[in-house]
Design a protein around this motif. Structure first.
Motif, PDB file in Angstrom:
ATOM      1  N   VAL A  10      13.442   4.293 -67.749  1.00 27.13           N
ATOM      2  CA  VAL A  10      12.412   4.755 -68.675  1.00 27.13           C
ATOM      3  C   VAL A  10      12.231   6.249 -68.446  1.00 27.13           C
ATOM      4  CG1 VAL A  10      10.018   4.554 -69.422  1.00 27.13           C
ATOM      5  CG2 VAL A  10      11.257   2.522 -68.663  1.00 27.13           C
ATOM      6  N   CYS A  11      12.538   7.049 -69.464  1.00 25.61           N
ATOM      7  CA  CYS A  11      12.351   8.498 -69.406  1.00 25.61           C
ATOM      8  C   CYS A  11      10.987   8.824 -69.991  1.00 25.61           C
ATOM      9  CB  CYS A  11      13.443   9.209 -70.195  1.00 25.61           C
ATOM     10  SG  CYS A  11      15.100   8.959 -69.517  1.00 25.61           S
ATOM     11  N   ALA A  12      10.183   9.567 -69.239  1.00 31.04           N
ATOM     12  CA  ALA A  12       8.801   9.817 -69.640  1.00 31.04           C
ATOM     13  C   ALA A  12       8.468  11.307 -69.582  1.00 31.04           C
ATOM     14  CB  ALA A  12       7.840   9.029 -68.755  1.00 31.04           C
ATOM     15  N   PRO A  13       8.744  12.058 -70.649  1.00 32.43           N
ATOM     16  CA  PRO A  13       8.217  13.430 -70.737  1.00 32.43           C
ATOM     17  C   PRO A  13       6.697  13.395 -70.657  1.00 32.43           C
ATOM     18  CG  PRO A  13       9.892  13.040 -72.415  1.00 32.43           C
ATOM     19  CD  PRO A  13       9.567  11.700 -71.814  1.00 32.43           C
ATOM     20  N   THR A  14       6.116  14.311 -69.903  1.00 29.35           N
ATOM     21  CA  THR A  14       4.699  14.207 -69.531  1.00 29.35           C
ATOM     22  C   THR A  14       4.021  15.570 -69.572  1.00 29.35           C
ATOM     23  OG1 THR A  14       5.123  12.271 -68.144  1.00 29.35           O
ATOM     24  CG2 THR A  14       3.179  13.566 -67.610  1.00 29.35           C
ATOM     25  N   ALA A  15       2.709  15.548 -69.869  1.00 22.62           N
ATOM     26  CA  ALA A  15       1.855  16.729 -69.739  1.00 22.62           C
ATOM     27  C   ALA A  15       0.555  16.277 -69.078  1.00 22.62           C
ATOM     28  CB  ALA A  15       1.597  17.388 -71.085  1.00 22.62           C
ATOM     29  N   LEU A  16       0.657  15.883 -67.832  1.00 23.47           N
ATOM     30  CA  LEU A  16      -0.483  15.346 -67.091  1.00 23.47           C
ATOM     31  C   LEU A  16      -1.313  16.492 -66.521  1.00 23.47           C
ATOM     32  CD1 LEU A  16      -1.777  12.688 -65.849  1.00 23.47           C
ATOM     33  CD2 LEU A  16      -0.495  13.305 -63.776  1.00 23.47           C
ATOM     34  N   PRO A  17      -2.605  16.594 -66.896  1.00 16.55           N
ATOM     35  CA  PRO A  17      -3.432  17.699 -66.413  1.00 16.55           C
ATOM     36  C   PRO A  17      -4.090  17.384 -65.079  1.00 16.55           C
ATOM     37  CG  PRO A  17      -4.663  16.425 -68.003  1.00 16.55           C
ATOM     38  CD  PRO A  17      -3.302  15.782 -67.913  1.00 16.55           C
ATOM     39  N   PRO A  34       5.849   4.842 -59.546  1.00 20.56           N
ATOM     40  CA  PRO A  34       6.447   3.860 -58.636  1.00 20.56           C
ATOM     41  C   PRO A  34       5.953   2.438 -58.885  1.00 20.56           C
ATOM     42  CG  PRO A  34       5.739   5.808 -57.431  1.00 20.56           C
ATOM     43  CD  PRO A  34       5.167   5.924 -58.807  1.00 20.56           C
ATOM     44  N   ALA A  35       4.661   2.291 -59.197  1.00 19.97           N
ATOM     45  CA  ALA A  35       4.131   0.953 -59.459  1.00 19.97           C
ATOM     46  C   ALA A  35       4.752   0.353 -60.714  1.00 19.97           C
ATOM     47  CB  ALA A  35       2.613   1.012 -59.598  1.00 19.97           C
ATOM     48  N   ARG A  36       4.859   1.153 -61.763  1.00 21.71           N
ATOM     49  CA  ARG A  36       5.451   0.650 -63.009  1.00 21.71           C
ATOM     50  C   ARG A  36       6.931   0.311 -62.806  1.00 21.71           C
ATOM     51  NH1 ARG A  36       0.914  -0.022 -63.711  1.00 21.71           N
ATOM     52  NH2 ARG A  36      -0.479   1.147 -65.090  1.00 21.71           N
ATOM     53  N   ALA A  37       7.627   1.132 -62.015  1.00 21.09           N
ATOM     54  CA  ALA A  37       9.031   0.854 -61.735  1.00 21.09           C
ATOM     55  C   ALA A  37       9.178  -0.488 -61.029  1.00 21.09           C
ATOM     56  CB  ALA A  37       9.617   1.979 -60.898  1.00 21.09           C
ATOM     57  N   LEU A  38       8.343  -0.737 -60.033  1.00 19.03           N
ATOM     58  CA  LEU A  38       8.398  -1.992 -59.295  1.00 19.03           C
ATOM     59  C   LEU A  38       8.014  -3.173 -60.176  1.00 19.03           C
ATOM     60  CD1 LEU A  38       8.659  -3.593 -56.631  1.00 19.03           C
ATOM     61  CD2 LEU A  38       6.277  -2.993 -56.161  1.00 19.03           C
ATOM     62  N   GLU A  39       6.931  -3.027 -60.946  1.00 15.99           N
ATOM     63  CA  GLU A  39       6.458  -4.122 -61.797  1.00 15.99           C
ATOM     64  C   GLU A  39       7.524  -4.616 -62.769  1.00 15.99           C
ATOM     65  OE1 GLU A  39       1.774  -2.696 -62.238  1.00 15.99           O
ATOM     66  OE2 GLU A  39       3.262  -2.227 -63.780  1.00 15.99           O
ATOM     67  N   SER A  40       8.296  -3.682 -63.303  1.00 21.35           N
ATOM     68  CA  SER A  40       9.239  -4.034 -64.366  1.00 21.35           C
ATOM     69  C   SER A  40      10.699  -3.843 -63.961  1.00 21.35           C
ATOM     70  CB  SER A  40       8.931  -3.207 -65.621  1.00 21.35           C
ATOM     71  OG  SER A  40       7.694  -3.609 -66.173  1.00 21.35           O
ATOM     72  N   GLN A  41      10.950  -3.531 -62.687  1.00 29.93           N
ATOM     73  CA  GLN A  41      12.313  -3.375 -62.175  1.00 29.93           C
ATOM     74  C   GLN A  41      13.150  -2.423 -63.025  1.00 29.93           C
ATOM     75  OE1 GLN A  41      11.422  -7.268 -62.035  1.00 29.93           O
ATOM     76  NE2 GLN A  41      10.275  -6.147 -60.496  1.00 29.93           N
ATOM     77  N   VAL A  42      12.584  -1.257 -63.286  1.00 35.30           N
ATOM     78  CA  VAL A  42      13.276  -0.194 -64.017  1.00 35.30           C
ATOM     79  C   VAL A  42      13.170   1.091 -63.218  1.00 35.30           C
ATOM     80  CG1 VAL A  42      12.964  -1.148 -66.341  1.00 35.30           C
ATOM     81  CG2 VAL A  42      11.179   0.326 -65.359  1.00 35.30           C
ATOM     82  N   TYR A  43      14.105   2.003 -63.444  1.00 35.82           N
ATOM     83  CA  TYR A  43      13.938   3.367 -62.966  1.00 35.82           C
ATOM     84  C   TYR A  43      12.962   4.083 -63.895  1.00 35.82           C
ATOM     85  CZ  TYR A  43      17.951   2.893 -59.832  1.00 35.82           C
ATOM     86  OH  TYR A  43      18.808   2.499 -58.831  1.00 35.82           O
ATOM     87  N   VAL A  44      12.139   4.966 -63.342  1.00 34.45           N
ATOM     88  CA  VAL A  44      11.205   5.766 -64.127  1.00 34.45           C
ATOM     89  C   VAL A  44      11.418   7.239 -63.785  1.00 34.45           C
ATOM     90  CG1 VAL A  44       8.787   6.307 -64.613  1.00 34.45           C
ATOM     91  CG2 VAL A  44       9.490   3.921 -64.280  1.00 34.45           C
TER      92      VAL A  44
END
Length: 270
Positions: free
Chosen positions: A165-172, A184-194
């Protein structure tokens, strides 16, 4: 497949400067052996939503795409780049495009969850389409920034068949904890690279939190940037690690969507 993630500071309204920074990162990524470069949200225009309509008067979305095509094809690397995207009725979306190393556009994803009143005043939310594209032996899906903060979104991309999962981001700021904990949590939950690519520094009145990150399907962090400063992260994606993770943690296989549907109904009170 080796990927690179760019963390950098864009200049709002300076499309030429920002695209040149992407091109410089693309060249460094190629030198580092990467097959794919992931860049931050709206990096081509800079992340100041209120400025985007004015920027597009001089540089329309199709012109920005043309410049990104040139970056991918001239540098010889696949590229995930975020830019404004215009719909058939003139509505604007925050999009992430995937271009292959020859410059062909393979996919466009439109951000599903807009963040805050500034984005909502300019952009229209996407309708939830989740394109997944095969590249270098991996199936690639997309989310943008705030989308990753919804577990349903990452799970949806995984169920659509994505390995990455590629996630372009603008986190303030002050939300850097999101970058350190959720990918990391989302990667583990769904067994994907993030691959989570954020801005850093100040753009307009917003201070971006940096902390870009690449997380593996077992929840480990493969590469992580600091809060401040431009960085180019690299990571090698291993299909065997993903298969092992899905064997050890059977979240996808043991889902119970029939039950989850009942959980979304209003609870009956006594």
């Amino acid at each position: 497949m080796r990927i690179a993630v760019l963390q950098a500071n864009a200049v709002p309204g300076q499309v030429d400067t920002n695209v040149a920074r992407i091109a410089g990162a693309a060249r460094r990524a190629v030198e580092g052996g990467a097959h794919l470069l992931v860049t931050p949200e709206l990096f081509a225009t800079g992340y100041v939503p209120a400025l985007v309509p004015r920027i597009l008067l001089g540089t329309p979305p199709e012109d920005i795409v043309r410049r990104l095509v040139e970056v991918a094809s001239s540098c010889g690397i696949a590229l995930v780049a975020s830019a404004p995207d215009r719909g058939p009725d003139g509505e604007l979306y925050i999009a992430a495009h995937l271009f292959d190393r020859a410059g062909a556009r393979l996919a466009t994803y439109r951000k599903t969850h807009l963040y805050g009143p500034d984005e909502a005043a300019v952009f229209t939310p996407g309708r939830g389409e989740l394109p997944v594209v095969a590249l270098h032996g991996f199936r690639i899906g997309f989310l943008i920034c705030y989308d990753v903060e919804f577990p349903e979104a990452v799970r949806g991309v995984a169920l659509a068949g994505a390995d990455l999962v590629c996630a372009p981001t603008a986190l303030p700021e002050p939300f850097g904890v999101v970058a350190r904990t959720l990918p990391p949590a989302r990667a583990l939950e769904s067994q994907v690279y993030v691959a989570y690519a954020n801005h850093c520094g100040r753009e307009g009145d917003t201070v971006l939190s940096g902390r870009s990150i690449i997380a593996a399907p077992d929840g480990t962090v493969l590469a992580a940037a600091e809060a401040a400063g431009e960085e180019l992260l690299f990571a090698d994606l291993d299909p065997e690690l993903q298969r092992a993770s899905r064997a050890d943690n059977r979240y996808l296989a043991e889902r119970r969507p029939d039950v989850y549907a009942t959980w979304e109904r209003p609870a009956r009170t006594a």
